[in-house]
Design a protein around this motif. Structure first.
Motif, PDB file in Angstrom:
ATOM      1  N   SER A 177       0.839  -1.207   0.000  1.00  0.00           N
ATOM      2  CA  SER A 177       0.000   0.000   0.000  1.00  0.00           C
ATOM      3  C   SER A 177       0.871   1.253   0.000  1.00  0.00           C
TER       4      SER A 177
ATOM      5  N   ALA B 207      -6.810   3.031  -5.755  1.00  0.00           N
ATOM      6  CA  ALA B 207      -7.828   4.078  -5.640  1.00  0.00           C
ATOM      7  C   ALA B 207      -9.211   3.567  -6.021  1.00  0.00           C
TER       8      ALA B 207
ATOM      9  N   ASP C 135      -8.375   8.993  -3.010  1.00  0.00           N
ATOM     10  CA  ASP C 135      -7.374   7.936  -2.768  1.00  0.00           C
ATOM     11  C   ASP C 135      -6.082   8.162  -3.558  1.00  0.00           C
TER      12      ASP C 135
ATOM     13  N   SER D  58      -1.913   3.089  -5.188  1.00  0.00           N
ATOM     14  CA  SER D  58      -2.981   3.704  -4.387  1.00  0.00           C
ATOM     15  C   SER D  58      -4.154   2.764  -4.156  1.00  0.00           C
TER      16      SER D  58
ATOM     17  N   THR E 159      -1.382   9.868  -1.964  1.00  0.00           N
ATOM     18  CA  THR E 159      -0.778   8.871  -1.071  1.00  0.00           C
ATOM     19  C   THR E 159       0.555   9.408  -0.550  1.00  0.00           C
TER      20      THR E 159
ATOM     21  N   SER F  71       0.128   3.872   1.208  1.00  0.00           N
ATOM     22  CA  SER F  71      -0.161   4.636   2.418  1.00  0.00           C
ATOM     23  C   SER F  71       0.890   4.393   3.498  1.00  0.00           C
TER      24      SER F  71
END
Ligand SMILES: [Zn+2]
Ligand SMILES: [Zn+2]
Length: 252
Positions: free
Chosen positions: A183, A209, A214, A207, A217, A185
């Motif tokens: 991810s 998304a 989203d 992402s 990131t 993130s």
């Protein structure tokens, strides 16, 4: 000449029932431009019909789109399958589609599955529930994809569900994966600390998304390649011929 291309290889459109209705081709391409992407992949769940309109729109903006899909295997592992062209994606996509269970979508529960054109006109609604596992193993999906000249990247391996590590807990070396996706993130250093086995693989961060927000990131993937093609991505993932791939913090 080799150059760095900012990439996001995992984005859903309105064809994925779990994606927001704002995820039409135009909005996706605009979001990709805002993020400075040179390379994008559209990866709907077990489906491919909305890739072509994004390819066409993005090409006008100088963004390359890698034809792909996110397949959910028999083991409930999500794997990104990338093909060299739209023709190969359609062939593999149809084969994968034949292995989906004959369940109808229930839009009130799962969301609509919308096939659109470049102008975001609705062409049709996909009736078959796409959020299902195909009756093919991860190995079989890999074989089908690779036989068509494609490559696979198991998706979000750092997630506690629908991932290679959580569902199979296996070493994927026998699968000939191009890379593993984590991810975008999370800090890749922290992810590798949690899953030390990842150190041995090329990692990409995406992402995944499902809505426009989203796209933002904290980490992004860059490929150092000669052209935004699948062959170049494969070289970068293998670290060959000067090609490479890195995950870096997104600039603010
Ligand atoms: Zn997934
Ligand atoms: Zn996804």
């Amino acid at each position: 000449m080799l150059r760095w291309l900012k990439a996001d290889l995992h984005v859903h459109t309105v064809l994925s029932p779990c994606a927001e209705l704002e995820m039409g081709p135009r909005a996706i391409v605009q979001a990709a431009m805002a993020k400075g992407l040179g390379l994008l992949a559209i990866t709907d769940h077990n489906a491919w019909a909305n890739v072509a309109p994004v390819v066409a729109l993005a090409a006008r903006m100088g963004i390359a789109v890698l034809p792909g899909m996110e397949v959910q295997t028999k083991e409930e592992v999500h794997v990104l399958c990338f093909l060299p062209g739209l023709k190969e994606l359609q062939e593999v996509g149809k084969e994968i589609g034949r292995h989906l269970p004959p369940l109808e979508n229930r839009p009130e529960v799962f969301g609509d599955q919308i096939i659109v054109d470049e102008e975001e006109n609705i062409l049709s609604l996909e009736d078959k529930l796409l959020l299902s596992s195909v009756d093919l193993t991860l190995e079989q999906v890999a074989q089908i994809t690779q036989a068509a000249g494609g490559l696979i990247i198991p998706a979000h391996v750092d997630r506690p569900a629908f991932s290679l590590l959580s569902n199979l807990g296996m070493d994927p070396s026998g699968l000939n994966v191009a890379a593993l996706e984590i991810s975008a993130s999370h800090d890749p250093k922290m992810v590798c600390r949690e899953f030390p086995e990842l150190e041995h693989y090329t990692l990409v961060a995406s992402s995944d998304a499902h809505r426009l927000s989203d796209f933002k990131t904290p980490f992004v993937t860059f490929f150092y390649i000669a052209a935004p093609t699948l062959a170049e991505i494969a070289l970068a993932c293998a670290g060959r011929d000067g090609r490479k791939v890195v995950i870096v913090p997104e600039s603010r």
